[in-house]
Design a protein around this motif. Structure first.
Motif, short mmCIF file in Angstrom:
data_model
loop_
_atom_site.label_atom_id
_atom_site.label_comp_id
_atom_site.label_asym_id
_atom_site.label_seq_id
_atom_site.Cartn_x
_atom_site.Cartn_y
_atom_site.Cartn_z
N THR A 1 -1.35 -6.34 12.26
CA THR A 1 -2.13 -6.30 13.52
C THR A 1 -3.63 -6.41 13.22
O THR A 1 -4.37 -6.96 14.03
CB THR A 1 -1.86 -5.00 14.32
OG1 THR A 1 -2.16 -3.87 13.49
CG2 THR A 1 -0.43 -4.92 14.81
N ASN A 2 -4.08 -5.90 12.07
CA ASN A 2 -5.51 -6.03 11.75
C ASN A 2 -5.87 -7.51 11.55
O ASN A 2 -6.92 -7.96 12.01
CB ASN A 2 -5.86 -5.25 10.47
CG ASN A 2 -6.37 -3.86 10.77
OD1 ASN A 2 -5.94 -3.25 11.76
ND2 ASN A 2 -7.26 -3.34 9.95
N GLN B 1 5.58 -4.94 11.20
CA GLN B 1 4.65 -5.81 10.47
C GLN B 1 5.32 -6.26 9.18
O GLN B 1 5.95 -5.45 8.48
CB GLN B 1 3.38 -5.06 10.09
CG GLN B 1 2.58 -4.54 11.28
CD GLN B 1 1.29 -3.86 10.83
OE1 GLN B 1 0.21 -4.32 11.15
NE2 GLN B 1 1.39 -2.78 10.09
N SER C 1 3.53 -7.72 6.65
CA SER C 1 2.61 -7.43 5.53
C SER C 1 1.56 -6.43 6.00
O SER C 1 0.36 -6.73 5.94
CB SER C 1 1.88 -8.68 5.06
OG SER C 1 2.72 -9.76 4.98
N ARG D 1 -1.11 -3.72 6.06
CA ARG D 1 -2.05 -3.45 4.97
C ARG D 1 -2.61 -2.03 5.05
O ARG D 1 -2.93 -1.53 6.12
CB ARG D 1 -3.20 -4.46 5.00
CG ARG D 1 -2.66 -5.88 4.73
CD ARG D 1 -3.71 -6.87 4.40
NE ARG D 1 -4.67 -7.03 5.48
CZ ARG D 1 -5.88 -6.51 5.47
NH1 ARG D 1 -6.31 -5.79 4.45
NH2 ARG D 1 -6.67 -6.71 6.49
N GLY D 2 -2.70 -1.40 3.90
CA GLY D 2 -3.29 -0.06 3.82
C GLY D 2 -4.66 -0.14 3.17
O GLY D 2 -5.14 -1.24 2.87
N ARG D 3 -5.26 1.01 2.96
CA ARG D 3 -6.57 1.04 2.31
C ARG D 3 -6.43 0.69 0.83
O ARG D 3 -5.37 0.85 0.26
CB ARG D 3 -7.21 2.42 2.47
CG ARG D 3 -7.60 2.72 3.90
CD ARG D 3 -8.06 4.16 4.03
NE ARG D 3 -9.24 4.40 3.23
CZ ARG D 3 -9.37 5.41 2.36
NH1 ARG D 3 -8.39 6.24 2.16
NH2 ARG D 3 -10.49 5.56 1.70
N TRP E 1 1.27 -1.22 3.77
CA TRP E 1 1.65 -0.18 4.74
C TRP E 1 3.05 -0.50 5.22
O TRP E 1 3.27 -1.51 5.91
CB TRP E 1 0.65 -0.13 5.90
CG TRP E 1 0.96 0.99 6.85
CD1 TRP E 1 1.60 0.89 8.05
CD2 TRP E 1 0.66 2.38 6.68
NE1 TRP E 1 1.72 2.13 8.62
CE2 TRP E 1 1.15 3.06 7.81
CE3 TRP E 1 0.03 3.11 5.67
CZ2 TRP E 1 1.04 4.44 7.97
CZ3 TRP E 1 -0.09 4.49 5.83
CH2 TRP E 1 0.39 5.14 6.96
N TYR F 1 2.09 0.37 15.28
CA TYR F 1 1.14 -0.40 14.48
C TYR F 1 0.18 -1.05 15.45
O TYR F 1 0.59 -1.89 16.26
CB TYR F 1 1.88 -1.44 13.61
CG TYR F 1 3.07 -0.80 12.95
CD1 TYR F 1 2.89 0.15 11.95
CD2 TYR F 1 4.37 -1.08 13.39
CE1 TYR F 1 3.98 0.80 11.39
CE2 TYR F 1 5.46 -0.43 12.84
CZ TYR F 1 5.26 0.51 11.85
OH TYR F 1 6.34 1.17 11.31
N LYS G 1 1.78 12.89 5.07
CA LYS G 1 1.02 11.89 5.84
C LYS G 1 1.87 11.31 6.97
O LYS G 1 2.99 10.87 6.76
CB LYS G 1 0.58 10.79 4.88
CG LYS G 1 -0.25 9.70 5.52
CD LYS G 1 -1.01 8.91 4.45
CE LYS G 1 -1.63 7.66 4.98
NZ LYS G 1 -2.50 7.00 4.01
N LEU H 1 -7.13 2.07 8.95
CA LEU H 1 -7.83 1.05 8.16
C LEU H 1 -8.91 0.42 9.03
O LEU H 1 -8.61 -0.24 10.03
CB LEU H 1 -6.83 -0.02 7.69
CG LEU H 1 -7.40 -1.19 6.89
CD1 LEU H 1 -7.94 -0.72 5.54
CD2 LEU H 1 -6.33 -2.25 6.67
C1 BTN Z 1 -3.95 3.69 4.87
O1 BTN Z 1 -3.90 3.15 3.76
O2 BTN Z 1 -3.77 4.89 5.01
C2 BTN Z 1 -4.29 2.88 6.10
C3 BTN Z 1 -3.06 2.30 6.73
C4 BTN Z 1 -3.37 1.49 7.97
C5 BTN Z 1 -2.13 0.81 8.54
C6 BTN Z 1 -2.39 0.14 9.85
S1 BTN Z 1 -0.91 -0.36 10.66
C7 BTN Z 1 -1.83 -1.23 11.84
C8 BTN Z 1 -2.96 -1.91 11.10
N1 BTN Z 1 -2.52 -3.18 10.57
C9 BTN Z 1 -2.48 -3.20 9.24
O3 BTN Z 1 -2.12 -4.16 8.54
N2 BTN Z 1 -2.89 -2.02 8.77
C10 BTN Z 1 -3.26 -1.10 9.83
#
Ligand code: BTN
Length: 325
Positions: A94-95, A116, A118, A120-122, A127, A135, A185, A190
């Motif tokens: 979604t990002n 999703q 792919s 993505r996390g930090r 993710w 999401y 958690k 992100l």
């Molecule tokens: C983390 O690493 O803690 C951050 C995770 C963030 C996940 C969200 S899900 C919606 C949005 N789209 C992504 O690809 N990542 C963020």
């Protein structure tokens, strides 16, 4: 979903399970009964449970567990955040979609996906995004210095923690932006920014919430430290109303952020924080800092007192709790 389908859905919702005839729907919307029937069939294909009788009419019995934009919009109590909602069944991220759309969208537009491919996390991590989770990315266009963009991560953390607390669950924030329940958690945030020199074009704030997911299916590395709203509540969370409340909580915090000194937000963040007083090990983009988290600056940087007594202020990094004090 087309405007007509949305209109039919709203009429059926407002009829409180009293049958509405095809003729009545057609008249209200200025379309033929055959078109009404086609839209009803399409709503049924989307998972809406609608019974129809030629004598009495159509009744909406239940809605599917999907985060359709019209489900969220009906009953959403915000004025900017969520003014426009894009819903997808599946996206890469979604990002990523939000960044693609952001240049042409107004502030407050929300992108939601049921899953999703792919996520993505930090710090380059993935993710895990199975169905049942939430999401969501919000497009923001604040007029703040780019160096203050990370403040929004704290703002979002407060909103998510408050929305979870509104369910009666004691959520807290682990610096900078993990939402924890009983040390596990449940949500990650992100924040991504597109800026030229000091002028922000847009910020995308992505939130991933383990709502009705089975964290037992996560990889062995993740499952130990993860939880979901469903397992904490002992039953599935009503995702549509949770998202409505989260967007409301976020808007309240965002309005404060734009109109009050950041100090006020920091105080609120501290009251929800789980990190202050803990022994931490923080991996920043450039080094590792170890010591005790003793506070947060008025700018939202974590203050760590190292073993040699020196204090260090950190604005970004990955935080691990070491010994609990
Ligand atoms: C983390 O690493 O803690 C951050 C995770 C963030 C996940 C969200 S899900 C919606 C949005 N789209 C992504 O690809 N990542 C963020």
């Amino acid at each position: 979903m087309s405007d007509r389908k949305e209109d039919i859905l709203n009429i059926l919702k407002n009829s409180d399970q009293k049958p509405v005839s095809g003729e009545e729907l057609g008249e209200q919307l200025g379309i033929s009964r055959t078109m009404v029937w086609k839209y009803i069939k399409s709503l049924k294909d989307d998972g809406y449970n609608i019974t129809s009788s030629t004598k009495t009419g159509y009744i909406l019995n239940s809605s599917p567990d999907m985060l359709y934009s019209e489900e969220i919009l009906s009953g959403l109590k915000t004025s900017i955040i969520g003014n426009k909602i894009y819903h997808f069944d599946e996206l890469e991220s979604t990002n990523e979609e939000a960044k693609r759309l952001a240049p042409d969208e107004d502030e407050g537009t929300v992108i939601i996906s049921e899953t999703q491919k792919s996520g993505r996390g930090r710090m380059g991590r993935d993710w895990t995004s199975p169905r049942g989770g939430i999401y969501m990315s919000v497009i923001l266009k604040p007029t703040i210095p780019a160096s203050h963009a990370y403040h929004l991560t704290l703002v979002a953390g407060i909103a998510v923690a408050n929305a979870i607390r509104n369910l009666g669950i004691n959520a807290c924030i682990k610096w900078p932006n993990d939402i924890l329940i009983n040390n596990r958690k449940v949500c990650g945030i992100l924040t991504e920014i597109n800026a030229e020199i000091e002028k922000i074009d847009y910020i995308v704030l992505g939130m991933g919430i383990n709502a009705n997911v089975d964290t037992g299916m996560f990889s062995s590395e993740l499952k130990e430290g993860s939880t979901s709203l469903k397992s904490e509540l002992g039953k599935p969370v009503e995702r549509v109303s949770f998202v409505q409340n989260l967007l409301y909580e976020f808007e309240q915090e965002y309005i404060k952020f734009k109109s009050k000194p950041f100090n006020d937000i920091v105080d609120e963040w501290i009251s929800l924080s789980d990190t202050i007083g803990k022994e931490v090990s923080i991996m920043t983009p450039s080094k590792m800092v170890e010591g005790k988290a003793i506070g947060v600056t008025k700018n939202g940087a974590l203050i760590v007192k190292k073993d040699d007594g020196e204090k260090e202020e950190i604005i970004a990094g990955r935080c691990i709790y070491t010994r609990t004090s």
